[in-house]
Design an enzyme around this catalytic site. Structure first.
Site, PDB file in Angstrom:
ATOM      1  N   ASP A  69       0.848  -1.196   0.000  1.00  0.00           N
ATOM      2  CA  ASP A  69       0.000   0.000   0.000  1.00  0.00           C
ATOM      3  C   ASP A  69       0.884   1.246   0.000  1.00  0.00           C
ATOM      4  OD1 ASP A  69      -2.953   0.829   0.277  1.00  0.00           O
ATOM      5  OD2 ASP A  69      -1.882   2.177   1.626  1.00  0.00           O
TER       6      ASP A  69
HETATM    7  C1  LIG Z   1       3.099   8.510  -5.842  1.00  0.00           C
HETATM    8  C2  LIG Z   1       2.762   7.488  -6.889  1.00  0.00           C
HETATM    9  C3  LIG Z   1       1.795   6.527  -6.690  1.00  0.00           C
HETATM   10  N1  LIG Z   1       1.489   5.605  -7.657  1.00  0.00           N
HETATM   11  C4  LIG Z   1       0.450   4.569  -7.451  1.00  0.00           C
HETATM   12  C5  LIG Z   1       0.967   3.270  -6.849  1.00  0.00           C
HETATM   13  C6  LIG Z   1      -0.303   2.598  -6.390  1.00  0.00           C
HETATM   14  O1  LIG Z   1      -0.801   1.783  -7.449  1.00  0.00           O
HETATM   15  C7  LIG Z   1      -1.266   3.766  -6.147  1.00  0.00           C
HETATM   16  C8  LIG Z   1      -1.660   3.852  -4.691  1.00  0.00           C
HETATM   17  O2  LIG Z   1      -2.728   3.002  -4.451  1.00  0.00           O
HETATM   18  P1  LIG Z   1      -2.681   1.687  -3.554  1.00  0.00           P
HETATM   19  O3  LIG Z   1      -3.950   1.670  -2.744  1.00  0.00           O
HETATM   20  O4  LIG Z   1      -1.375   1.571  -2.837  1.00  0.00           O
HETATM   21  O5  LIG Z   1      -2.712   0.486  -4.609  1.00  0.00           O
HETATM   22  P2  LIG Z   1      -3.760   0.136  -5.745  1.00  0.00           P
HETATM   23  O6  LIG Z   1      -5.165   0.416  -5.274  1.00  0.00           O
HETATM   24  O7  LIG Z   1      -3.319   0.801  -7.024  1.00  0.00           O
HETATM   25  O8  LIG Z   1      -3.568  -1.420  -5.934  1.00  0.00           O
HETATM   26  P3  LIG Z   1      -3.853  -2.621  -4.863  1.00  0.00           P
HETATM   27  O9  LIG Z   1      -4.469  -2.024  -3.632  1.00  0.00           O
HETATM   28  O10 LIG Z   1      -4.764  -3.582  -5.555  1.00  0.00           O
HETATM   29  O11 LIG Z   1      -2.485  -3.212  -4.623  1.00  0.00           O
HETATM   30  O12 LIG Z   1      -0.572   4.952  -6.553  1.00  0.00           O
HETATM   31  C9  LIG Z   1       2.172   5.621  -8.870  1.00  0.00           C
HETATM   32  O13 LIG Z   1       1.893   4.801  -9.753  1.00  0.00           O
HETATM   33  N2  LIG Z   1       3.155   6.554  -9.078  1.00  0.00           N
HETATM   34  C10 LIG Z   1       3.494   7.497  -8.155  1.00  0.00           C
HETATM   35  O14 LIG Z   1       4.399   8.323  -8.416  1.00  0.00           O
END
Ligand SMILES: Cc1cn([C@H]2C[C@H](O)[C@@H](COP(=O)(O)OP(=O)(O)OP(=O)(O)O)O2)c(=O)[nH]c1=O
Length: 186
Positions: A69
């Site tokens: 997360d």
């Molecule tokens: C800060 C940042 C975040 N992110 C993304 C990563 C995560 O996918 C998302 C944060 O949400 P999360 O809740 O961590 O993950 P998710 O809902 O995408 O997937 P799952 O819970 O099924 O594992 O933000 C980027 O892709 N690039 C960035 O620079």
């Protein structure tokens, strides 16, 4: 045969884990991402990562299961995914010209025990103009990302520098995750 499961619906986490050249399956768990009992952002991401992994591991007790997360932390604000474009703009205005932390909690559950950790990367943003913020929101990129940006996409242009693991910002601290997997006997 040993089985590795990535408990995530994030296409970025899948791509990152593919870099490690491990055979794995994806089984996304849909858990309630509301947490009220966490005392700190570190605790919150760790707890959510654990819940994501546990929801899958309960059905696959003999597998290695990874949950993660990611949140952005700016001063006392924990920024998850924006719910509206207005919220995305507010988040980007907060981050403009400032430094913030990106925290990813990782949980690896396995028959040989578990590993729970939080990786932190400091990110420094340039000053953003309102035009840059609106143009970026119009790309649609911010909406499924913590803090309303993706460093791996157009928001690369907003980043002055980082301190820490780049992959952690994208959603999975890859090298530490693979090292922990090995420590657990993978
Ligand atoms: C800060 C940042 C975040 N992110 C993304 C990563 C995560 O996918 C998302 C944060 O949400 P999360 O809740 O961590 O993950 P998710 O809902 O995408 O997937 P799952 O819970 O099924 O594992 O933000 C980027 O892709 N690039 C960035 O620079």
């Amino acid at each position: 045969m040993k089985q590795l499961i990535l408990a995530s619906s994030s296409p970025r986490r899948k791509q990152l884990l593919e870099l490690a050249n491990l055979r794995f399956q994806i089984l996304a768990s849909h858990i309630d991402e509301q947490i009220h009992e966490a005392k700190s952002p570190e605790q919150a991401v760790q707890l959510l990562a654990y819940r994501k992994a546990k929801a899958v591991a309960d059905h696959y007790p003999h597998s290695y299961v990874i949950g993660a997360d990611t949140v952005v932390v700016y001063q006392d604000n924990i920024l998850g995914k924006p719910k509206t474009e207005e919220e995305a703009a507010a988040m980007l205005r907060m981050l403009s010209g400032n430094e913030h932390d990106v925290l990813t909690g990782v949980a690896i559950l396995s028959p040989n025990g578990q590993s729970l950790f939080v990786e932190k990367t400091k990110v420094f943003f340039w000053d953003l103009t309102e035009e840059e913020i609106f143009d970026y929101i119009a790309t649609g990129e911010p909406m499924d990302k913590a803090g309303a940006y993706g460093i791996q996409g157009r928001a690369a242009l907003f980043v002055k520098r980082i301190e820490g693991d780049y992959f952690n910002v994208v959603g999975l601290p890859l090298s530490r995750t693979v090292r922990e997997l090995k420590r657990l006997g993978w």
